[in-house]
Design a protein around this motif. Sequence first.
Motif, mmCIF file in Angstrom:
data_model
loop_
_atom_site.group_PDB
_atom_site.id
_atom_site.type_symbol
_atom_site.label_atom_id
_atom_site.label_comp_id
_atom_site.label_asym_id
_atom_site.label_seq_id
_atom_site.Cartn_x
_atom_site.Cartn_y
_atom_site.Cartn_z
ATOM 1 N N ALA A 99 0.817 -1.211 0.000
ATOM 2 C CA ALA A 99 0.000 0.000 0.000
ATOM 3 C C ALA A 99 0.850 1.259 0.000
ATOM 4 O O ALA A 99 1.987 1.256 0.490
ATOM 5 C CB ALA A 99 -0.922 0.002 1.219
ATOM 6 N N THR A 100 0.277 2.324 -0.533
ATOM 7 C CA THR A 100 0.947 3.622 -0.538
ATOM 8 C C THR A 100 0.891 4.244 0.863
ATOM 9 O O THR A 100 0.103 3.814 1.707
ATOM 10 C CB THR A 100 0.251 4.570 -1.530
ATOM 11 N N PRO A 101 1.717 5.264 1.116
ATOM 12 C CA PRO A 101 1.695 5.913 2.440
ATOM 13 C C PRO A 101 0.321 6.426 2.839
ATOM 14 O O PRO A 101 -0.103 6.275 3.988
ATOM 15 C CB PRO A 101 2.703 7.059 2.276
ATOM 16 N N PHE A 102 -0.404 7.039 1.896
ATOM 17 C CA PHE A 102 -1.738 7.553 2.213
ATOM 18 C C PHE A 102 -2.673 6.422 2.621
ATOM 19 O O PHE A 102 -3.417 6.531 3.598
ATOM 20 C CB PHE A 102 -2.314 8.295 1.001
ATOM 21 N N VAL A 103 -2.663 5.326 1.873
ATOM 22 C CA VAL A 103 -3.531 4.191 2.192
ATOM 23 C C VAL A 103 -3.166 3.618 3.549
ATOM 24 O O VAL A 103 -4.041 3.321 4.371
ATOM 25 C CB VAL A 103 -3.424 3.109 1.098
ATOM 26 N N LYS A 129 4.866 1.009 -0.155
ATOM 27 C CA LYS A 129 5.581 1.415 -1.365
ATOM 28 C C LYS A 129 4.859 2.617 -1.947
ATOM 29 O O LYS A 129 3.658 2.795 -1.724
ATOM 30 C CB LYS A 129 5.607 0.282 -2.401
ATOM 31 N N ASN A 130 5.565 3.437 -2.702
ATOM 32 C CA ASN A 130 4.874 4.567 -3.315
ATOM 33 C C ASN A 130 4.128 4.106 -4.562
ATOM 34 O O ASN A 130 4.380 3.027 -5.115
ATOM 35 C CB ASN A 130 5.836 5.724 -3.612
ATOM 36 N N ALA A 131 3.175 4.907 -5.012
ATOM 37 C CA ALA A 131 2.287 4.529 -6.111
ATOM 38 C C ALA A 131 3.055 4.219 -7.386
ATOM 39 O O ALA A 131 2.693 3.294 -8.133
ATOM 40 C CB ALA A 131 1.280 5.649 -6.364
ATOM 41 N N ASP A 215 6.898 11.794 2.932
ATOM 42 C CA ASP A 215 7.931 11.611 1.903
ATOM 43 C C ASP A 215 7.435 10.601 0.870
ATOM 44 O O ASP A 215 7.844 9.445 0.835
ATOM 45 C CB ASP A 215 9.226 11.120 2.553
ATOM 46 N N ASP A 216 6.533 11.061 0.026
ATOM 47 C CA ASP A 216 5.874 10.219 -0.969
ATOM 48 C C ASP A 216 6.040 10.873 -2.337
ATOM 49 O O ASP A 216 5.535 11.978 -2.570
ATOM 50 C CB ASP A 216 4.388 10.093 -0.610
ATOM 51 N N PRO A 217 6.749 10.240 -3.280
ATOM 52 C CA PRO A 217 6.975 10.852 -4.596
ATOM 53 C C PRO A 217 5.697 11.272 -5.308
ATOM 54 O O PRO A 217 5.678 12.284 -6.008
ATOM 55 C CB PRO A 217 7.697 9.734 -5.372
ATOM 56 N N PHE A 218 4.623 10.495 -5.130
ATOM 57 C CA PHE A 218 3.346 10.855 -5.755
ATOM 58 C C PHE A 218 2.841 12.192 -5.209
ATOM 59 O O PHE A 218 2.477 13.096 -5.957
ATOM 60 C CB PHE A 218 2.311 9.758 -5.492
ATOM 61 N N LEU A 219 2.837 12.335 -3.894
ATOM 62 C CA LEU A 219 2.359 13.565 -3.266
ATOM 63 C C LEU A 219 3.245 14.750 -3.637
ATOM 64 O O LEU A 219 2.754 15.840 -3.952
ATOM 65 C CB LEU A 219 2.324 13.378 -1.746
#
Length: 336
Positions: A99-103, A129-131, A215-219
């Motif tokens: 899952a992504t950090p947000f999830v 993991k990141n998206a 620290d999420d590349p998607f965000l």
Amino acid sequence: MQIESLSLFLTVIETRSITKAAQKMYITPQGASSAIKALEKQLGMKLFERTGACIELTQQGAEVAHEAQKVVAAYQKMQSVVAMQNNRVASRDILKVVATPFVRQTLTAVIQDYAAYSNDNAVVQVIEKNAFEIARGFETLDNDTLYLLDLPLDLEIASEELSPSFCRLALQEYAIFHPFVLSNFVIKCSEFSPYAAKDTIKWTDLTADQIACHDDPFLIKVIGRYVPTCRRGNVGMKVSNTELIGTAINQSGMIGISASLPVAFGERNWKKTYNGVAIEPKPKASFVTGALGSPENKHAKSFCLFMQNLLAHLIPSYMKKNDPSEFYKKNRRRFS
């Protein structure tokens, strides 16, 4: 008495404002005020004292609030049961989730509910993991693993990170990507911030501010799209521990970036780290969260249906106004 009236009542207590509570619950201030008055009439007591713009809980209101919290929590738990009964699947003893950090931050409790009602002995193992990492490996995903990720509502934002083949497949309705909720990004600031008194904020207003985010590349990619000074990923603070974001907002006057899932669902899963203000920036920036997996995946479609059932019961107004199928409509022509 409707459960949404009790949720609204608790949100007014939290925000100390009918207007702010209405924004969180995605209804008009007039509708929120009418609902509170109707609840008072139904209970035969005054829940709030109103003095000008101020609103304070009465003693009777405090007693009702204590019981209302129990009722809302019990209702939310019951909806998890209903959702799973509508879509019961077999599961292994260990449910592996990527899952992504947000999830991971917002849905861990719900994932555990899903696992428990699939298999009473199930143990959830979440790997973050990141998206972009998840999407890049879409051709070799394990069919026994549940993959949950976020994608921008406007896929063009991430077109440099996502392959054309992934985008085309993701836009074939429920082929490999199963979106179940659409969220809008919100700005979080201290109640003492100059932004706290504003009804709206433009992304470009934040060019001189220090931004604190996961620290999420998607965000970070999304922030860079809307805030010119962050286009190279140079936000003020990137952290793995999201509790530090609350500290940065409260003590350092930084600006946080979060999402718009309403308090009726969010309170159940989010740890409260600060007393602040959440405002939706302009232009609206949105993303969808969903399950990724081929038709052979044991959990992708099942978890999506579970979440759709759950959210339709918990936050019906929000879901009607934020349809995740907009992801297909907005992007299909561009990536077909």
